[in-house]
Design a protein around this motif. Sequence first.
Motif, PDB file in Angstrom:
ATOM      1  N   UNK A 166      -0.003 139.742 133.360  1.00 41.00           N
ATOM      2  CA  UNK A 166      -1.112 139.115 132.637  1.00 41.00           C
ATOM      3  C   UNK A 166      -2.440 139.380 133.350  1.00 41.00           C
ATOM      4  N   UNK A 167      -2.444 139.297 134.681  1.00 42.37           N
ATOM      5  CA  UNK A 167      -3.665 139.595 135.433  1.00 42.37           C
ATOM      6  C   UNK A 167      -4.075 141.053 135.234  1.00 42.37           C
ATOM      7  N   UNK A 168      -3.067 141.918 135.249  1.00 40.46           N
ATOM      8  CA  UNK A 168      -3.359 143.348 135.099  1.00 40.46           C
ATOM      9  C   UNK A 168      -4.030 143.626 133.756  1.00 40.46           C
ATOM     10  N   UNK A 169      -3.615 142.879 132.730  1.00 39.39           N
ATOM     11  CA  UNK A 169      -4.211 143.060 131.412  1.00 39.39           C
ATOM     12  C   UNK A 169      -5.684 142.680 131.401  1.00 39.39           C
ATOM     13  N   UNK A 170      -6.086 141.821 132.343  1.00 42.23           N
ATOM     14  CA  UNK A 170      -7.496 141.422 132.442  1.00 42.23           C
ATOM     15  C   UNK A 170      -8.256 142.244 133.477  1.00 42.23           C
ATOM     16  N   UNK A 171      -7.562 143.201 134.077  1.00 38.71           N
ATOM     17  CA  UNK A 171      -8.228 144.098 135.017  1.00 38.71           C
ATOM     18  C   UNK A 171      -8.087 143.736 136.474  1.00 38.71           C
ATOM     19  N   UNK A 172      -7.265 142.712 136.794  1.00 43.84           N
ATOM     20  CA  UNK A 172      -7.084 142.330 138.196  1.00 43.84           C
ATOM     21  C   UNK A 172      -5.667 142.623 138.659  1.00 43.84           C
ATOM     22  N   UNK A 173      -5.555 143.196 139.835  1.00 42.12           N
ATOM     23  CA  UNK A 173      -4.249 143.459 140.413  1.00 42.12           C
ATOM     24  C   UNK A 173      -3.742 142.274 141.219  1.00 42.12           C
ATOM     25  N   UNK A 174      -2.496 142.378 141.643  1.00 41.96           N
ATOM     26  CA  UNK A 174      -1.859 141.300 142.407  1.00 41.96           C
ATOM     27  C   UNK A 174      -1.252 141.859 143.676  1.00 41.96           C
ATOM     28  N   UNK A 175      -1.566 141.228 144.799  1.00 41.82           N
ATOM     29  CA  UNK A 175      -0.891 141.554 146.052  1.00 41.82           C
ATOM     30  C   UNK A 175       0.188 140.505 146.261  1.00 41.82           C
ATOM     31  N   UNK A 176       1.432 140.912 146.149  1.00 40.25           N
ATOM     32  CA  UNK A 176       2.565 139.999 146.295  1.00 40.25           C
ATOM     33  C   UNK A 176       3.173 140.170 147.681  1.00 40.25           C
ATOM     34  N   UNK A 177       3.128 139.094 148.460  1.00 39.75           N
ATOM     35  CA  UNK A 177       3.714 139.118 149.798  1.00 39.75           C
ATOM     36  C   UNK A 177       5.056 138.405 149.768  1.00 39.75           C
ATOM     37  N   UNK A 178       6.100 139.110 150.172  1.00 46.44           N
ATOM     38  CA  UNK A 178       7.447 138.546 150.221  1.00 46.44           C
ATOM     39  C   UNK A 178       7.890 138.481 151.672  1.00 46.44           C
ATOM     40  N   UNK A 179       8.034 137.274 152.182  1.00 48.06           N
ATOM     41  CA  UNK A 179       8.513 137.092 153.552  1.00 48.06           C
ATOM     42  C   UNK A 179      10.029 137.199 153.582  1.00 48.06           C
ATOM     43  N   UNK A 180      10.565 137.772 154.667  1.00 49.64           N
ATOM     44  CA  UNK A 180      12.019 137.945 154.828  1.00 49.64           C
ATOM     45  C   UNK A 180      12.615 138.724 153.652  1.00 49.64           C
ATOM     46  N   UNK A 181      11.950 139.797 153.243  1.00 51.30           N
ATOM     47  CA  UNK A 181      12.370 140.523 152.039  1.00 51.30           C
ATOM     48  C   UNK A 181      13.782 141.081 152.146  1.00 51.30           C
ATOM     49  N   UNK A 182      14.252 141.301 153.380  1.00 52.12           N
ATOM     50  CA  UNK A 182      15.602 141.834 153.554  1.00 52.12           C
ATOM     51  C   UNK A 182      16.679 140.847 153.102  1.00 52.12           C
ATOM     52  N   UNK A 183      16.300 139.584 152.910  1.00 54.33           N
ATOM     53  CA  UNK A 183      17.286 138.594 152.467  1.00 54.33           C
ATOM     54  C   UNK A 183      17.575 138.685 150.974  1.00 54.33           C
ATOM     55  N   UNK A 184      16.746 139.396 150.218  1.00 49.94           N
ATOM     56  CA  UNK A 184      17.064 139.638 148.824  1.00 49.94           C
ATOM     57  C   UNK A 184      18.244 140.601 148.730  1.00 49.94           C
ATOM     58  N   UNK A 185      19.137 140.380 147.765  1.00 49.81           N
ATOM     59  CA  UNK A 185      20.254 141.300 147.575  1.00 49.81           C
ATOM     60  C   UNK A 185      19.768 142.566 146.875  1.00 49.81           C
ATOM     61  N   UNK A 186      20.660 143.512 146.710  1.00 49.43           N
ATOM     62  CA  UNK A 186      20.275 144.820 146.167  1.00 49.43           C
ATOM     63  C   UNK A 186      19.694 144.704 144.762  1.00 49.43           C
ATOM     64  N   UNK A 187      20.314 143.878 143.916  1.00 43.88           N
ATOM     65  CA  UNK A 187      19.832 143.725 142.542  1.00 43.88           C
ATOM     66  C   UNK A 187      18.439 143.106 142.528  1.00 43.88           C
ATOM     67  N   UNK A 188      18.217 142.112 143.386  1.00 45.20           N
ATOM     68  CA  UNK A 188      16.897 141.485 143.447  1.00 45.20           C
ATOM     69  C   UNK A 188      15.846 142.474 143.952  1.00 45.20           C
ATOM     70  N   UNK A 189      16.211 143.291 144.919  1.00 49.63           N
ATOM     71  CA  UNK A 189      15.267 144.304 145.398  1.00 49.63           C
ATOM     72  C   UNK A 189      14.924 145.293 144.290  1.00 49.63           C
ATOM     73  N   UNK A 190      15.919 145.658 143.499  1.00 48.67           N
ATOM     74  CA  UNK A 190      15.673 146.591 142.390  1.00 48.67           C
ATOM     75  C   UNK A 190      14.710 146.020 141.360  1.00 48.67           C
ATOM     76  N   UNK A 191      14.657 144.685 141.249  1.00 45.46           N
ATOM     77  CA  UNK A 191      13.783 144.074 140.239  1.00 45.46           C
ATOM     78  C   UNK A 191      12.308 144.350 140.521  1.00 45.46           C
TER      79      UNK A 191
END
Length: 436
Positions: free
Chosen positions: A102-127
């Motif tokens: 939705x932000x992108x549609x208005x011209x603004x990008x998003x910086x998403x910070x994920x802490x401990x990203x290695x704890x996501x499983x393979x399917x979640x990482x693929x998302x």
Amino acid sequence: MSDLFKAAGLEDKAPRPLADRMRPQRLSEVVGQDHLLGADGALTRLLRGGALGSMIFWGPPGSGKTTVARLLAGETTLAFVQASAIFSGVAELKKIFDAARARRATGQGTLLFIDEIHRFNRAQQDSFLPVVEDGSITLIGATTENPSFELNAALLSRARVLTFRALDAAAIEQLLERAEQVEGKPLPLDADARAALAAMADGDGRAALTLAEEVWRAAKPGEVFERAALAEIVQRRAPIYDKAQEGHYNLISALHKCVRGSDPDAALYYLARMLDAGEDPLFLARRIVRMAVEDIGLADPQALVVANAAKDAYDFLGSPEGELALAEAVIYVATAPKSNAAYVAMKRAERLAREKGSLAPPKIILNAPTKLMREEGYGAGYEYDHDAPDAFSGQNYWPESLAPQKLYEPVERGFEREIGKRLDYWERLRKDRSQS
């Protein structure tokens, strides 16, 4: 309710840990990461170029990964969103992705910070892949684990890995000096105790500030603590080594070279020192696997099996029982016959592949599932080796424009001696059949 407290200014009066109060407000205030944030640092160059791209921040606790991610958003026009892999599931990620679109549609990008990203499983990482690819989010993931082992190859291929270093003694000292300015008083430690506190932090800036805060709480007016008193106050001894001197990298190098030099006793000594100092046993397990493939290779193929089994045993048993499995693996690889022939062969192959480009394999070893491919000669003349005498056809499998190359040269040690005999035998057959 928390917003009401913030509006009333009550939150500002609440007690906050020293480490939180000292969180940098600008990238220039981050210490110990000059290779990333210095004048010619990797992140500095990216910011100067105006395009960050997705990144994985890899480094030990307390090295500034979360702080830098927050500050990066302030250096751009991106909206900052933070989530933790420990607390976030698929449903929350979907909400974050929808908001980013939705932000992108208005011209603004998003910086998403994920802490401990290695704890996501393979399917979640693929998302993450679709929203990274279409530019809806710029992903920054933080991890203390080796991304090569813990993150999907697809995700890694779309993100740049930046390594954060444990803070050295100079960086810890900078933090302590700033803490003294914030507190308005000197740290009540003599020089020896001050150095010991830095060693106790073990490269973790947050830990250093927490320890300093404990010291200030314990000190009476005018009291100055020595090293022994410091240990009593914080109930923590200095590690066997600190990263500013002998350190993590020196000792792991010593362990590796003792294994390469076939000295199991010295190797066990350095293993014990690192474990006693609090080194991550899984880091050691991964290094032992590397020793097995780099320095032993096919001279004893069982070495890799033993090294991997030691890692699995530690995962299963934990500490301290699992540490014996690591010791057993170190003894095995130290006493195994040595060969780097596979390592050297792979380097030669990589160099050859880079130099020669995308040469097509000969058509005799290409499958021909369609009529057109058969008419083009795909698979024509291929000899099924199991039907050949000695189960060896001796065909040339190299591209037509590239003469056969000698990349792998087994040593006369261990199992590779037998491999060498096989290769010599096949070479004799190849010559005999080319002459007949």
